[in-house]
Design a protein around this motif. Structure first.
Motif, PDB file in Angstrom:
ATOM      1  N   GLY A 144      10.250  -2.218  -8.578  1.00  0.00           N
ATOM      2  CA  GLY A 144      11.395  -1.789  -9.723  1.00  0.00           C
ATOM      3  C   GLY A 144      12.180  -2.224 -10.517  1.00  0.00           C
ATOM      4  N   GLU A 145      11.519  -3.624 -10.886  1.00  0.00           N
ATOM      5  CA  GLU A 145      12.341  -4.338 -12.078  1.00  0.00           C
ATOM      6  C   GLU A 145      11.512  -4.862 -13.046  1.00  0.00           C
ATOM      7  N   GLY A 146      10.083  -4.249 -12.800  1.00  0.00           N
ATOM      8  CA  GLY A 146       9.198  -4.787 -13.875  1.00  0.00           C
ATOM      9  C   GLY A 146       8.445  -6.113 -13.524  1.00  0.00           C
ATOM     10  N   ARG A 147       8.728  -6.971 -12.649  1.00  0.00           N
ATOM     11  CA  ARG A 147       8.072  -7.933 -11.961  1.00  0.00           C
ATOM     12  C   ARG A 147       7.825  -7.932 -10.520  1.00  0.00           C
ATOM     13  N   PRO A 148       6.507  -7.430 -10.338  1.00  0.00           N
ATOM     14  CA  PRO A 148       5.924  -7.074  -8.869  1.00  0.00           C
ATOM     15  C   PRO A 148       5.867  -8.421  -8.176  1.00  0.00           C
ATOM     16  N   PRO A 149       6.524  -8.434  -7.127  1.00  0.00           N
ATOM     17  CA  PRO A 149       6.378  -9.577  -6.227  1.00  0.00           C
ATOM     18  C   PRO A 149       4.749  -9.847  -5.579  1.00  0.00           C
ATOM     19  N   THR A 177      -4.621 -11.093  -2.922  1.00  0.00           N
ATOM     20  CA  THR A 177      -3.017 -11.303  -3.249  1.00  0.00           C
ATOM     21  C   THR A 177      -2.721  -9.818  -2.937  1.00  0.00           C
ATOM     22  N   TRP A 178      -1.306  -9.889  -2.342  1.00  0.00           N
ATOM     23  CA  TRP A 178      -0.708  -8.511  -2.026  1.00  0.00           C
ATOM     24  C   TRP A 178       0.246  -8.529  -3.396  1.00  0.00           C
ATOM     25  N   VAL A 179       0.408  -7.103  -4.106  1.00  0.00           N
ATOM     26  CA  VAL A 179       1.264  -6.902  -5.073  1.00  0.00           C
ATOM     27  C   VAL A 179       1.969  -5.450  -4.799  1.00  0.00           C
ATOM     28  N   ARG A 180       3.145  -5.475  -4.980  1.00  0.00           N
ATOM     29  CA  ARG A 180       3.937  -4.408  -4.939  1.00  0.00           C
ATOM     30  C   ARG A 180       4.986  -4.021  -5.927  1.00  0.00           C
TER      31      ARG A 180
END
Length: 135
Positions: free
Chosen positions: A67-72, A61-64
């Protein structure tokens, strides 16, 4: 001595120059491929050039940080390519030329029909000093 990462890429179908995707290899062909890599690592252990290696599962999985606390989260391990990083080996050798020589040898691991797979390996030196910014 300098450390290099040999990054093993699996290029989807076909998996190699011999045009047979790994999913179509027999269990014996897969075993011969793994045995070659293990024997290669054991030989480098004896010369003091082997540091570590690991195969990777195809899932990922890619995670990034957003800035809002829930990484896409994005399906992976690849987003826009058919390349898959299949595993890696870390070596500690005297020169870049030796790293390239060993990568070429590892690229010859057997695949379908016992023929060399000629897989692509990325040779990356470890960063030995912190990058600095000069103006």
């Amino acid at each position: 001595m300098a450390k290099y990462l040999l990054l093993k890429h699996y290029r989807g179908a076909p998996a190699s120059v011999n045009d047979v995707p790994m999913e179509q290899w027999t269990p014996e062909e897969v075993s011969a491929h793994v045995r070659y890599m293990n024997d290669f690592a054991a030989r480098l252990e004896r010369t003091g050039e082997f540091v570590d290696s690991q195969a990777l599962a195809p899932e990922g999985t890619w995670v990034r940080y957003d800035g809002e606390g829930r990484p896409p989260v994005t399906d992976g391990p690849f987003a826009e390519t058919k390349d898959l990083i299949a595993g890696w080996m870390v070596i500690d050798v005297d020169s870049y030329e030796r790293a390239v020589e060993l990568a070429g040898e590892l690229s010859a691991a057997p695949g379908a029909g016992g023929k060399p797979v000629h897989e692509w390996l990325e040779v990356r030196p470890f960063l030995t000093t912190s990058p600095t910014v000069t103006e």
